[in-house]
Design a protein around this motif. Structure first.
Motif, mmCIF file in Angstrom:
data_model
loop_
_atom_site.group_PDB
_atom_site.id
_atom_site.type_symbol
_atom_site.label_atom_id
_atom_site.label_comp_id
_atom_site.label_asym_id
_atom_site.label_seq_id
_atom_site.Cartn_x
_atom_site.Cartn_y
_atom_site.Cartn_z
ATOM 1 N N ASP A 79 0.808 -1.225 0.000
ATOM 2 C CA ASP A 79 0.000 0.000 0.000
ATOM 3 C C ASP A 79 0.838 1.270 0.000
ATOM 4 O OD1 ASP A 79 -2.310 -1.531 0.010
ATOM 5 O OD2 ASP A 79 -2.423 -1.594 2.204
ATOM 6 N N PRO A 81 2.493 4.463 -1.100
ATOM 7 C CA PRO A 81 2.306 5.281 -2.312
ATOM 8 C C PRO A 81 3.567 5.258 -3.172
ATOM 9 C CG PRO A 81 1.498 6.427 -0.371
ATOM 10 C CD PRO A 81 2.222 5.219 0.128
ATOM 11 N N GLU A 120 -0.802 1.437 -9.916
ATOM 12 C CA GLU A 120 -0.481 2.829 -9.627
ATOM 13 C C GLU A 120 0.660 3.263 -10.538
ATOM 14 O OE1 GLU A 120 0.804 5.735 -5.872
ATOM 15 O OE2 GLU A 120 0.219 3.652 -5.506
#
Length: 685
Positions: A79, A81, A120
């Motif tokens: 998780d 970023p 991402e």
């Protein structure tokens, strides 16, 4: 069929070893020659398939060479970023140790360790090792460009990738398996052909077996006739069966799949290629298939009290720092129409070749573009909320361009005739962008989604083959109708979603037709899976690639038109060689039957067209031709007949004249030449 040839070879071999076993009257040398020729027939038949499969194996080897072991940067905390990831968040592991569901970090210069989905980030990826295309592609989270393939390299930026495949189950592994195994799968048409050839073989076996007893009957009252020689009956059987097409079937099929592979398309089964040749309807998307997918500026239209110069200047200034395709094309068109570059120089000679140079005869307008005091800080970027972009000039002037309804809502006033020219542009397949200066609408920029070069000709070519072309698009009715009219599409459907697409496929199939389509998104997966030929884009989602029965490594949707052509060529090649093989059998019938039975039935001498030297020479020459015509036709089977978009009646007529006529004439010529060679060498005298 080839099994019967093998049995005949064994029988002939037994006659060679022990002629007395079957009360044979011929010499061992004669029987040995027949045995050798039958063995060559079997050998060449297997060689045809093996030679064709070499290309598939070479393709698999080249793909396997891409499977290099790489190190993976596994994220300890998935998780985290992406902008906060540092060395402390990464654990280095071998790519074969990474399991599906784990998250890896891929930085600039890294090789993606395993197939996965971008969760991402956005990055430029080099997929040339797999697709053969040198241009990098963009992979980013969200949308339909999230799929990445193991073994490809990240050229810029970085990604967080969730691994979706286990070791040995990657897309590359799947492609290798498909290339290696697909050629061994029989298609429905080939099954039908096998049944036909098996039926013919059975008929000829029964007929020739009956001839043996007929010969015994003739021998009982014909002086000087001792009956039919078993070796010659075997030769007659092998010569009458269409062994040529039977031997070349596999080569034709494998060659068809190889031609698809050469165009960077992986077929998951032989049925997919052959079904492409039998398609009745082809569903095409508009964007990216029929059109380039890039909207470019076509013209400027002034409204109200504004003139052309005002609209061009405002459009140019609002697009000066707009890096989108539309923005760059507006800059190019404005400079071309004004005759000057922003720096005051003359436009480049190549400017006319850029997308923005779509106007063939631009108006000559003298405009001061007024860009000297502008900077990127003045630029107002496009936002999904406002659906506009623009620029604020140093003197306080606000310029905005965007969707007509959005600019109307933003502006204090708009000319009463704004809607009519906007509708006219939409009717012609274009997209109108309204331009406002200080909240006063001054004009419209006309954008057009360019048609792909030559797409109308290619669609016409498909239609000549009897394939109905259907366009299904999410665009509005006006745009869809204009595009369909421009390229000659048979039928179009506008404002179509995933449900409507699969219903369209099912409706066509309900009429007993085969249908093909292209797609790259998850929303296309149901229709791709339902279609008889589903061409999925490699750049699309995993769901689309799994649903289709073909994957285009170049992600070029219009390539399905080429795939249809390859499928047609496969069927044309099979039809041509089948016609040639059957015509060969007819010719060989007139060569062998008189030679074998003339001694018992003198009237058959009238059928002896070639007047060969001896019955033994006729049998041997026929078997020589029968064996060696197979390798001589292998290049044609691999290359395929010249492809032409013609109707079924035209193709049948061509096959009958060219290949049927050639199949009738060739045996007479070559068998006579072989017989003359035997005479010259003193063989069978």
């Amino acid at each position: 069929m080839l099994f019967v040839v093998e049995l005949g070879t064994i029988v002939s071999l037994l006659l060679t070893i022990a002629p007395g076993l079957f009360d044979a009257t011929g010499s061992r040398v004669y029987y040995g020659v027949i045995t050798a020729l039958l063995a060559f027939t079997v050998l060449f038949a297997n060689y045809a398939e093996a030679y064709a499969e070499l290309e598939g194996e070479a393709q698999a080897d080249s793909l396997r060479a891409l499977q290099t072991e790489t190190k993976a940067k596994q994220l300890i905390e998935p998780d985290t970023p992406i902008e906060e990831i540092d060395d402390g968040d990464i654990e280095i592991a071998d790519s074969n140790e990474i399991e599906a569901g784990e998250v890896v970090f891929v930085d600039e210069g890294d090789v993606i360790p395993r197939d996965g989905t971008v969760i991402e980030g956005s990055a430029s990826v080099d997929e040339s090792a797999i697709t053969g295309e040198s241009d990098p592609v963009i992979r980013q989270s969200g949308g339909d460009r999230t799929s990445v393939v193991g073994g490809t390299e990240v050229l810029s930026d970085c990604l967080k990738v969730e691994v979706t495949s286990e070791q040995g189950e990657s897309f590359l592994d799947e492609m290798i398996g498909l290339v290696e195994n697909a050629q061994r799968q029989k298609t429905p048409n080939e099954v039908a052909m096998t049944i036909l050839l098996s039926g013919l073989t059975l008929v000829f076996v029964v007929a020739v077996a009956t001839m043996f007893f007929f010969g015994e009957y003739l021998a009982s009252f014909t002086v000087g006739f001792a009956g039919l020689d078993i070796a010659e009956l075997v030769a007659l059987l092998i010569a009458l069966m269409p062994t040529t097409i039977g031997a070349l079937l596999a080569a034709i099929r494998v060659a068809g799949m190889t031609r698809v592979t050469r165009r960077n398309v992986i077929a998951k089964s032989g049925r997919a290629v052959e079904a492409a040749g039998d398609l009745d309807a082809l569903i095409l998307d508009k964007t990216g298939t029929i059109t380039t997918g890039e909207r470019v500026a076509q013209d400027f239209h002034s409204l109200g009290d504004a003139n052309d110069e005002d609209v061009i200047r405002a459009s140019y200034q609002s697009s000066l720092f707009d890096e989108t395709t539309e923005g760059r094309s507006i800059i190019d068109l404005a400079e071309k129409m004004n005759g000057t570059k922003a720096d005051g120089g003359q436009p480049d000679g190549d400017a006319v070749d850029e997308p923005g140079a779509a106007v063939e005869a631009p108006r000559d307008v003298d405009v001061s573009l007024g860009t000297e005091s502008l900077s990127e800080e003045n630029f107002v970027p496009f936002s999904a909320e406002t659906r506009m972009s623009g620029i604020n000039l140093p003197d306080g002037t606000e310029i905005r361009k965007g969707a007509v309804d959005a600019v109307e809502k933003y502006a204090d006033s708009a000319p009463g005739k704004l809607r009519q020219p906007s509708n006219d542009i939409s009717e012609s397949g274009g997209t109108p962008l309204a331009v406002a200066v200080d909240k006063q609408v001054v004009g419209i920029i006309e954008l057009q989604d360019e048609l792909k070069p030559g797409i109308a000709d290619r669609i016409a070519e498909i239609q000549k083959m009897g394939v109905e072309t259907i366009m299904a698009t999410g665009d509005n009715q006006r745009t869809a109708r204009w595009v369909a009219d421009q390229v000659g599409i048979d039928e179009f459907h506008a404002e179509f979603g995933p449900e409507e697409k699969i219903e369209l496929v099912e409706d066509i199939q309900a009429d007993g037709k085969l249908v093909g389509m292209t797609g790259d998104g998850t929303n296309d997966a149901p229709a791709l899976a339902k279609a008889d030929v589903g061409l999925a884009m490699n750049a699309g989602t995993n769901a689309a690639k799994e649903a289709g029965n073909m994957v285009d490594l170049d992600s070029n949707p219009s390539k399905i038109i080429e795939v249809v052509g390859i499928g047609k060529q496969l069927l044309m090649t099979r039809g041509a060689l089948t016609t040639f093989s059957v015509a060969n059998d007819v010719a060989k019938y007139f060569v062998l039957l008189p030679a074998i039975l003339a001694a018992a039935i003198p009237g058959l001498a009238a059928m002896d067209i070639l007047n060969l030297s001896t019955p033994a020479s006729a049998v041997t020459a026929t078997l020589v031709y029968n064996a060696f015509i197979i390798p001589l036709l292998i290049p044609l089977a691999l290359r395929g007949v010249d492809y032409e978009a013609q109707s079924g009646a035209q193709l049948l007529r061509k096959n009958l004249i060219v290949y049927g006529g050639g199949g009738l004439i060739a045996p007479f010529i070559f068998i006579k030449m072989i017989d003359m060679l035997f005479v010259a060498l003193g063989v069978f005298q």
